[in-house]
Write an enzyme that holds these catalytic residues in place. Structure first.
Site, short mmCIF file in Angstrom:
data_model
loop_
_atom_site.label_atom_id
_atom_site.label_comp_id
_atom_site.label_asym_id
_atom_site.label_seq_id
_atom_site.Cartn_x
_atom_site.Cartn_y
_atom_site.Cartn_z
CE LYS A 10 -3.90 -1.87 2.65
NZ LYS A 10 -4.95 -1.76 1.62
NE ARG A 16 -10.65 -9.94 -2.66
CZ ARG A 16 -11.02 -8.99 -3.52
NH1 ARG A 16 -11.34 -9.32 -4.76
NH2 ARG A 16 -11.08 -7.73 -3.16
N1 BES Z 1 -8.12 -4.07 4.21
C1 BES Z 1 -8.30 -3.57 2.90
C2 BES Z 1 -9.63 -2.82 2.73
C3 BES Z 1 -9.80 -1.57 3.55
C4 BES Z 1 -9.48 -0.34 3.02
C5 BES Z 1 -10.31 -1.63 4.84
C6 BES Z 1 -9.64 0.81 3.78
C7 BES Z 1 -10.47 -0.50 5.60
C8 BES Z 1 -10.14 0.73 5.07
C9 BES Z 1 -8.27 -4.71 1.89
O1 BES Z 1 -7.47 -5.79 2.23
C10 BES Z 1 -7.76 -4.19 0.61
O2 BES Z 1 -6.63 -3.78 0.57
N2 BES Z 1 -8.59 -4.20 -0.42
C11 BES Z 1 -8.22 -3.73 -1.72
C12 BES Z 1 -8.69 -4.75 -2.73
C13 BES Z 1 -8.16 -4.53 -4.12
C14 BES Z 1 -6.66 -4.74 -4.17
C15 BES Z 1 -8.86 -5.48 -5.06
C16 BES Z 1 -8.90 -2.40 -1.94
O3 BES Z 1 -10.03 -2.21 -1.49
O4 BES Z 1 -8.26 -1.52 -2.51
MN MN Z 2 -5.45 -5.54 1.66
#
Ligand code: BES
Ligand code: MN
Ligand code: ZN
Length: 508
Positions: A282, A356
């Site tokens: 990230k 997931r």
């Molecule tokens: N934990 C994150 C989602 C999230 C984002 C929770 C902000 C709380 C606050 C999750 O694991 C994630 O990174 N999701 C990605 C998925 C994408 C790579 C398909 C996302 O939402 O960007």
């Molecule tokens: Mn994630």
């Protein structure tokens, strides 16, 4: 936690630091809510006018402090806004009471004892006020210098004691409502603590240890699969996500059983104790709050313990899928293929879509016991936050009636939620040239894509709902109502309500 009692005492003679009363927003200005008659009388019936002069309107979230009338033992009256005055003959709704009580409890931080003279038309109202007080009085001080003692000295310790006036201490229904409020709020606050605990202290092993200790205390059966057991069992999703971390993953199974149960539920929680994104790291600005990525598992854990404490007549199994998502030489790479617990293969295109993967294994494990229904809870996608904002969670399901039942349970307990679809056409975006499915699909509708992925790992014929709590799990803004900054405990009360409905045979 704040001590909660029902009291028949009259407001004037009560020894307390403050008396809390309700003010509603009437058509012609603020209106003193029922429950505060004795207080209003002591101001010669002029309380509404005084409040208006002080600028009060009765709006939700509003707090007005004024000196108590002469003859009162308590020095201060705290008037808290209840929002719009209900229609004639209708009472205040439970959520208005809960929020007002929470707002007042926050305003009273540093006080020893407060009496709450809010409108209590029935036992459920006492439960709502009690819940609001206990949730609003929450604070997380474990990492402040000198911990709770320092806070107490600086006058910011949470309200120590709350007496609900007008509650009927000898009435069974009132007593039960207060006991339920205390059990639910205490476990919910524990879930908040887990979410707020920094990730260097709460890794998968530490979380599993907390679950083991609580299970022992409450007569819940617990089983922890460590890395070795996960390898032996073939849990490729959980292992794949955990492989980059120095702290190995865990799958925790908590089984609460009632001898009178006729239904069984499985709750499955995403427990990423820290989500760095992994190799698909990230960017800065997106990982500061990622200790909250285990909020689903915390909610499931709290709900199972609350069900046990309440002795609900339903079997509830909680599955905590715990891993830390980190980049390293041993981490899963974008392009790797994982063989999941269900036997399906997944091409990992983005290691940040890790939730997931751990949930897929836990959902399949839960399915093997053929429960009547499964609910998973997860901070799964940023897309769900874009869709619903930071206070509402999304509900998806493989069964429309079950989705409606879960959504209604959420509304009933005051957890804003909204139904979301699982459009079939989005499935093909996850087609993989190499494996059975990829862990990413179309960007648009990303929350629904994630839901469709999970659906593939739910056993045939089992009703399943998926709660994407990415928005409301962690409050980055200021506190409001009974919701603090940081971990919120979202979904705990929905899960407990669903378990109660199942116990009563009202879940369909
Ligand atoms: N934990 C994150 C989602 C999230 C984002 C929770 C902000 C709380 C606050 C999750 O694991 C994630 O990174 N999701 C990605 C998925 C994408 C790579 C398909 C996302 O939402 O960007
Ligand atoms: Mn994630
Ligand atoms: Zn995540």
């Amino acid at each position: 936690m704040t001590a909660l009692t029902l009291s028949t005492a009259a407001a004037p003679g009560l020894r307390a630091d403050a008396i809390v009363i309700g003010v509603a927003k009437g058509a012609k200005g603020p209106v003193v809510a029922p429950g505060a008659e004795a207080v209003d009388k002591a101001y010669d019936g002029r309380l509404a006018g005084v409040l208006e002069t002080l600028g009060a309107s009765g709006a939700e979230g509003e707090v007005t402090k004024l000196p108590a009338p002469s003859g009162f033992k308590a020095p201060v009256v705290v008037a808290v806004g209840l929002g719009a005055e209900p229609e004639k003959d209708a009472g205040f709704d439970a959520e208005a009471l809960r929020r007002a009580a929470g707002t007042a409890a926050r305003a009273l931080a540093g006080s020893k004892k407060a009496a709450f003279a809010l409108p209590l038309a029935e036992a459920a109202d006492a439960g709502a006020v009690g819940e609001g007080v206990l949730l609003g009085a929450y604070s997380f001080d474990a990492y402040k210098e000198n911990g709770k003692d320092a806070k107490a000295k600086s006058g910011k310790a949470p309200l120590a004691e709350a007496a609900l006036l007008g509650g009927k201490p000898r009435d069974k229904a009132y007593k039960a409502a207060i006991e339920r409020a205390a059990a639910v709020a205490e476990e919910l606050n524990r879930a908040r603590d887990l979410v707020n605990t920094p990730p260097n202290d709460l890794n998968p092993e530490a979380f599993a240890a907390v679950a083991q200790a609580a299970a022992k205390e409450h007569g819940i059966k617990v089983q922890v699969l460590d890395e070795k057991a996960l390898v032996k069992g073939g849990y490729g999703g959980i292992l794949g996500v955990g492989s980059g971390s120095a702290s190995g993953p865990r799958l925790v199974k908590l089984s609460y059983t009632s001898s009178k149960a006729t239904k069984s539920l499985a709750f499955v929680g995403k427990g990423i104790t820290y989500d760095s994104g992994g190799i698909s790291l990230k960017p800065a600005g997106h990982n500061e709050t990622m200790k909250c990525d285990m909020a689903g598992a915390a909610a499931v854990f709290a709900a199972v313990v609350a069900a046990a404490r309440l002795g609900l007549e339903v079997n509830v199994t909680g599955w905590l899928a715990l891993a830390e998502n980190m980049p390293s030489g041993s981490a899963t790479r974008p392009g790797d293929v994982l063989r999941m617990y269900s036997g399906k293969t997944v091409e990992v295109l983005n290691t940040d879509a890790e939730g997931r993967l751990v949930l897929a294994d836990a959902l399949w494990a839960a399915s093997q016991e053929k429960p009547d229904a499964i609910i998973d809870v997860a901070t799964l996608t940023g897309a769900m936050m874009v869709a619903l904002g930071s206070r509402t969670y999304g509900v998806m399901a493989n069964d429309d009636a079950f989705r409606t039942a879960v959504h209604e349970a959420a509304e009933e307990v005051g957890e804003p939620a909204w139904p979301m679809p699982l459009p079939e056409h989005l499935r093909k975006g996850m087609d993989s040239a190499t494996a059975d499915i990829a862990n990413m699909g179309e960007r648009m509708g990303g929350g629904l894509v994630a839901g469709l992925f999970l659906r593939e790992f739910v056993g045939e014929g089992i009703a399943w709902a998926h709660l994407d709590i990415a928005g409301p799990a962690f409050n980055e803004g200021g506190p409001f109502g009974y919701t603090p900054k940081g971990g919120t405990g979202t979904a705990v009360r929905t899960l407990v309500r669903v378990a109660e409905l199942a116990a009563a045979g009202d879940l369909g």
